[in-house]
Design a protein around this motif. Structure first.
Motif, short mmCIF file in Angstrom:
data_model
loop_
_atom_site.label_atom_id
_atom_site.label_comp_id
_atom_site.label_asym_id
_atom_site.label_seq_id
_atom_site.Cartn_x
_atom_site.Cartn_y
_atom_site.Cartn_z
N PHE A 119 -6.92 0.14 9.88
CA PHE A 119 -7.94 -1.01 9.33
C PHE A 119 -8.31 -2.10 10.39
CE2 PHE A 119 -5.14 1.07 6.06
CZ PHE A 119 -6.49 1.78 5.18
N GLY A 150 3.04 -1.88 3.84
CA GLY A 150 1.53 -1.84 3.63
C GLY A 150 0.66 -2.63 4.41
N THR A 151 -0.40 -2.49 3.96
CA THR A 151 -1.77 -3.02 4.67
C THR A 151 -1.87 -4.77 4.08
OG1 THR A 151 -2.98 -0.95 4.13
CG2 THR A 151 -4.16 -2.75 5.20
N ALA A 182 0.77 -1.06 0.11
CA ALA A 182 -0.04 -0.06 -0.22
C ALA A 182 0.91 1.35 -0.14
CB ALA A 182 -1.07 0.11 1.21
N CYS A 183 0.21 2.34 0.50
CA CYS A 183 0.66 3.68 0.63
C CYS A 183 2.42 3.76 0.91
CB CYS A 183 0.01 4.69 1.09
SG CYS A 183 -1.19 4.04 2.13
N CYS A 184 2.51 2.87 2.03
CA CYS A 184 4.21 2.87 2.65
C CYS A 184 5.13 2.62 1.39
CB CYS A 184 4.14 1.82 3.87
SG CYS A 184 3.64 2.32 5.36
N GLY A 222 5.38 0.49 8.94
CA GLY A 222 4.33 1.32 9.08
C GLY A 222 3.28 0.91 10.04
N ALA A 223 2.22 1.64 10.27
CA ALA A 223 1.31 1.03 11.36
C ALA A 223 0.39 -0.02 10.66
CB ALA A 223 0.13 2.22 11.49
N CYS A 224 0.08 0.07 9.63
CA CYS A 224 -0.73 -1.36 8.91
C CYS A 224 0.09 -2.50 9.24
CB CYS A 224 -1.09 -0.87 7.51
SG CYS A 224 -2.31 0.54 7.20
N GLY A 251 4.60 4.58 12.30
CA GLY A 251 4.51 5.66 11.32
C GLY A 251 3.52 5.42 10.21
N CYS A 252 2.91 6.66 9.72
CA CYS A 252 1.57 6.22 8.94
C CYS A 252 1.91 7.36 7.65
CB CYS A 252 0.42 6.08 9.52
SG CYS A 252 -0.95 5.99 8.27
N PRO A 253 2.68 7.17 6.91
CA PRO A 253 3.80 6.19 6.29
C PRO A 253 5.06 6.71 7.24
CG PRO A 253 3.89 7.72 4.58
CD PRO A 253 2.69 8.15 5.37
S1 SF4 Z 1 0.76 2.72 7.54
FE1 SF4 Z 1 -0.48 4.31 6.45
S2 SF4 Z 1 1.05 5.02 4.73
FE2 SF4 Z 1 1.44 2.78 5.64
S3 SF4 Z 1 0.24 1.43 4.50
FE3 SF4 Z 1 -0.87 1.97 6.34
S4 SF4 Z 1 -2.07 3.53 5.70
FE4 SF4 Z 1 -0.82 3.44 4.38
#
Ligand code: SF4
Lengths: 169, 158
Positions: free
Chosen positions: B110, B74-75, B36-38, B101-103, B131-133
């Motif tokens: 989520f 990512g998630t 994902a975004c990370c 990342g947090a996910c 971190g996010c991200p």
């Molecule tokens: S931690 Fe934040 S930036 Fe990283 S994948 Fe999850 S939602 Fe995206």
């Protein structure tokens, strides 16, 4: 916009029983269709020269049970005509107790995955679909997560989660 | 300097652990598991501005068989969980994992039916990176933590 209402009118003339309502909002035509007619209406809109909706841009489900207490689901079709550059939206209400409707995969091939998604998320049965299986959730998933009665932080049973972790051997 | 004086200029004595760890930690080949975004920050970390190459970890291998550091960026969904596990299993030992990342660390925002609540549900994680991200610097920090960890290992451990 005159053209759009003409399509609505023609639809109403061809299938007087099928059209249960019609609405235009900001130039977008929405037609409510009786569930039993969706196959015929889809075929007509796709093949008729004046409408020529050759492209199904989206198909999705809606759970209306908390929207208007109607205890109904809805299947929404977004159609687009590449030739005429116009759009129409069809809405079909189906009862939540028996959420099934005829497939439109025979008219638009792309409906295949869209209908599988609607089945996966809402448990709507599309009769005549060639391969109605879950598409977004893993195999063995229980329940239909976008239904309003699915718990917000719903979890799958621990036994099932174990299976995902292991992966296929 | 003890025995080395007898060997002349061209010979150095050391321990096997030191040499092996030195080479392992300075040539980490990451498996970029961008979900994902990370993953965008992970890419930034390898790009010239942050330049992960300074730490020897710029060779992203898209084959698990050639990599020894999995960066789960990512998630992780349950649909992807089986694949994550499989790719991890395909990586040769020794291997390390960063949950970026947090996910990946905890499911992040989520908290739903679809998301694995932390990739450590599936595979063992060495470094959790919040971190996010997380910024690229943070990822570099995580890589450095892995390096520290490798330094403490011994070839006899495995
Ligand atoms: S931690 Fe934040 S930036 Fe990283 S994948 Fe999850 S939602 Fe995206």
């Amino acid at each position: 916009m005159a053209e759009m209402s003409a399509i609505g009118k023609k639809l109403k003339e061809t299938f007087p029983d099928a059209v249960t309502g019609m609405k235009t909002f900001r130039g977008e035509l929405t037609v409510s269709i009786n569930k039993d007619y969706i196959g015929k209406v889809a075929e007509f809109l796709c093949n008729d020269d004046e409408s020529d909706f050759g492209y199904l841009s989206d198909l999705c489900g809606v759970d209306k049970s908390r929207l208007d207490n109607s205890n109904a689901f809805e299947v929404v079709y977004h159609l687009y005509s590449l030739r005429h550059n116009h759009r129409v939206r069809l809405k079909v209400e189906i009862p939540a107790s028996n959420p099934s409707i005829k497939t439109v995969t025979n008219v638009w091939k792309t409906a295949d995955w869209h209908e599988r998604e609607a089945y996966d998320m809402f448990g709507i049965i599309f009769e005549g679909h060639p391969n109605l299986e879950r598409i977004l959730t893993p195999e063995g998933f229980e329940g239909y997560p976008l239904r309003k009665d699915y718990p917000l932080k719903g979890r799958q049973p621990a036994s099932l989660r174990e299976v995902y972790r292991k992966g296929e051997e | 300097m003890g025995i080395e004086t007898l060997f002349g200029d061209c010979i150095l004595t050391t321990t096997l652990d030191k040499v092996v760890n030195w080479s392992r930690k300075n040539a980490l080949w990451p498996m970029p598991f961008g979900l994902a975004c990370c993953a965008i920050e992970m890419m930034a970390a390898v790009a010239p501005r942050y330049d992960l190459a300074r730490f020897g970890a710029e060779v992203f291998r898209f084959s698990p068989r050639q990599s020894d550091l999995m960066i789960v960026a990512g998630t992780v969904t349950y649909k992807m969980a089986a694949v994550t596990k499989k790719i991890y299993d395909q990586m040769p030992e020794p291997k390390w994992v960063i949950a970026m990342g947090a996910c990946a660390s905890s499911g992040g925002i989520f908290d739903t039916y679809a998301t694995v609540q932390g990739v450590d549900e599936i595979i063992p994680v060495d470094v959790f990176l919040p971190g996010c991200p997380p910024r690229p610097e943070a990822l570099i920090h995580a890589v450095m933590e892995i390096q520290k960890k490798i330094d403490k290992e011994s070839v006899l451990d495995e």
